[in-house]
Design an enzyme around this catalytic site. Structure first.
Site, PDB file in Angstrom:
ATOM      1  NE  ARG A 147       2.194  -0.940   4.650  1.00 42.42           N
ATOM      2  CZ  ARG A 147       3.397  -0.375   4.731  1.00 42.42           C
ATOM      3  NH1 ARG A 147       4.125  -0.513   5.814  1.00 42.42           N
ATOM      4  NH2 ARG A 147       3.859   0.327   3.735  1.00 42.42           N
ATOM      5  NE  ARG A 151       5.275   0.947  -2.069  1.00 38.78           N
ATOM      6  CZ  ARG A 151       6.405   1.637  -2.255  1.00 38.78           C
ATOM      7  NH1 ARG A 151       6.991   1.627  -3.436  1.00 38.78           N
ATOM      8  NH2 ARG A 151       6.940   2.297  -1.263  1.00 38.78           N
TER       9      ARG A 151
HETATM   10  P1  ADP Z   1       6.444   2.462   2.330  1.00 36.84           P
HETATM   11  O1  ADP Z   1       7.507   3.382   1.919  1.00 36.84           O
HETATM   12  O2  ADP Z   1       5.571   1.987   1.193  1.00 36.84           O
HETATM   13  O3  ADP Z   1       5.630   2.896   3.473  1.00 36.84           O
HETATM   14  P2  ADP Z   1       7.575   0.073   3.723  1.00 36.84           P
HETATM   15  O4  ADP Z   1       9.038  -0.051   3.744  1.00 36.84           O
HETATM   16  O5  ADP Z   1       6.871   0.392   4.982  1.00 36.84           O
HETATM   17  O6  ADP Z   1       7.254   1.136   2.589  1.00 36.84           O
HETATM   18  O7  ADP Z   1       6.918  -1.254   3.133  1.00 36.84           O
HETATM   19  C1  ADP Z   1       7.370  -1.815   1.914  1.00 36.84           C
HETATM   20  C2  ADP Z   1       6.523  -3.033   1.582  1.00 36.84           C
HETATM   21  O8  ADP Z   1       6.686  -4.035   2.615  1.00 36.84           O
HETATM   22  C3  ADP Z   1       5.017  -2.800   1.508  1.00 36.84           C
HETATM   23  O9  ADP Z   1       4.605  -2.340   0.222  1.00 36.84           O
HETATM   24  C4  ADP Z   1       4.467  -4.194   1.839  1.00 36.84           C
HETATM   25  O10 ADP Z   1       4.579  -5.060   0.725  1.00 36.84           O
HETATM   26  C5  ADP Z   1       5.455  -4.687   2.890  1.00 36.84           C
HETATM   27  N1  ADP Z   1       5.046  -4.344   4.283  1.00 36.84           N
HETATM   28  C6  ADP Z   1       5.691  -3.521   5.157  1.00 36.84           C
HETATM   29  N2  ADP Z   1       5.053  -3.454   6.324  1.00 36.84           N
HETATM   30  C7  ADP Z   1       3.956  -4.247   6.202  1.00 36.84           C
HETATM   31  C8  ADP Z   1       2.869  -4.572   7.066  1.00 36.84           C
HETATM   32  N3  ADP Z   1       2.785  -4.073   8.323  1.00 36.84           N
HETATM   33  N4  ADP Z   1       1.921  -5.440   6.589  1.00 36.84           N
HETATM   34  C9  ADP Z   1       1.991  -5.956   5.351  1.00 36.84           C
HETATM   35  N5  ADP Z   1       2.977  -5.674   4.485  1.00 36.84           N
HETATM   36  C10 ADP Z   1       3.951  -4.824   4.900  1.00 36.84           C
END
Ligand code: ADP
Ligand code: ADP
Ligand code: ZN
Length: 222
Positions: A92, A176
């Site tokens: 990300r 987000r």
């Molecule tokens: P989304 O449905 O927003 O894509 P995720 O389940 O992938 O949701 O991620 C939920 C949260 O977990 C993000 O908003 C962030 O806070 C954290 N997160 C997930 N993956 C990462 C990553 N690769 N780097 C930083 N934060 C992450």
């Protein structure tokens, strides 16, 4: 398909990364690796990383590269990932992308395809706000777009327990989406520069998107 395909799904919250990753798992025998799921498990388990990540996730911001990379490396060290992986929600940031390249290079491996799920921001609020999952098997559902065939019963496992995420609310979605555009969207040109990028229109119906995605995966891995 090569023995250890590495696929990346890029896209804002609600784009369908989790939904499509699970379908690709079934279709191609790959392993879905969701850093969001791994972080939520760490929060639930109350580990040191989980404690540090909880408030950041609830605010809709990105967890530190250090924590995410440590969690991902541990998961990649498990033997089932040798079948090949679909990275859902990782990388990300550019730091994460560079670290992933190094990690794969050290194993003599590389990314086969980075697939950008292209969607309209405006539609993502409704997708995220209506999202829920099976509490037992994790199958994803939506209040309007994907309901179980029998109301209240998971199609996959028959469970009647469902859950919603603490961060899936209209207020947090804005943060987000902002984090996505500021920190993650630049990875689209990063992977374009490496010649591994594909774009898939992800505004259509779930099965239509799955068909387009499968075609990209077959092309990238055969
Ligand atoms: P989304 O449905 O927003 O894509 P995720 O389940 O992938 O949701 O991620 C939920 C949260 O977990 C993000 O908003 C962030 O806070 C954290 N997160 C997930 N993956 C990462 C990553 N690769 N780097 C930083 N934060 C992450
Ligand atoms: P992400 O992992 O990218 O955040 P999800 O796969 O969890 O996204 O999808 C978000 C929500 O939208 C879920 O409730 C899911 O059932 C639903 N959904 C996924 N893809 C589509 C689609 N193509 N059309 C309509 N709803 C979708
Ligand atoms: Zn289930």
């Amino acid at each position: 398909m090569t023995k250890s395909a590495v696929l990346i799904l890029l896209g804002p919250p609600g784009a369908g990364k989790g939904t499509q990753a699970r379908m690709l798992e079934e279709k191609f025998g790959l392993v879905q690796l969701s850093t969001g799921d791994l972080l939520r498990a760490a929060v639930a388990a109350g580990t040191e990383a989980g404690l540090a990540a909880k408030a950041v996730m609830e605010a809709g911001q990105l967890v530190s590269d250090e924590i995410v990379l440590a969690i991902l490396k541990d998961r990649l060290a498990e033997p089932d990932t040798a079948k090949g992986v679909i990275l859902d929600g990782f990388p990300r940031t550019e730091v994460q992308a560079a670290a992933l390249d190094d990690l794969l290079a050290a194993q003599g491996s590389a990314i086969d395809a980075a697939i950008s799920l292209e969607v309209d921001d405006a539609a993502m609020v409704e997708r995220v706000a209506g999202r829920y999952t099976c509490g037992n098997c994790g199958e994803g559902y939506h209040d309007s777009f994907k309901q179980p065939a029998v109301a209240g019963v998971c199609d996959k496992c028959g469970s009647t327990e469902f859950k919603r995420r603490a961060d899936d609310n209209a207020e947090t979605v804005g943060a987000r989406l902002e984090a996505y555009h500021a920190q993650t969207a630049p990875l689209i040109s990063y992977y374009e520069g490496k010649g591994v990028l594909s774009r898939v229109d992800a505004m259509g119906e779930i099965n239509r998107v799955a068909g387009d995605l499968a075609a990209v995966v077959v092309k990238a891995t055969t």
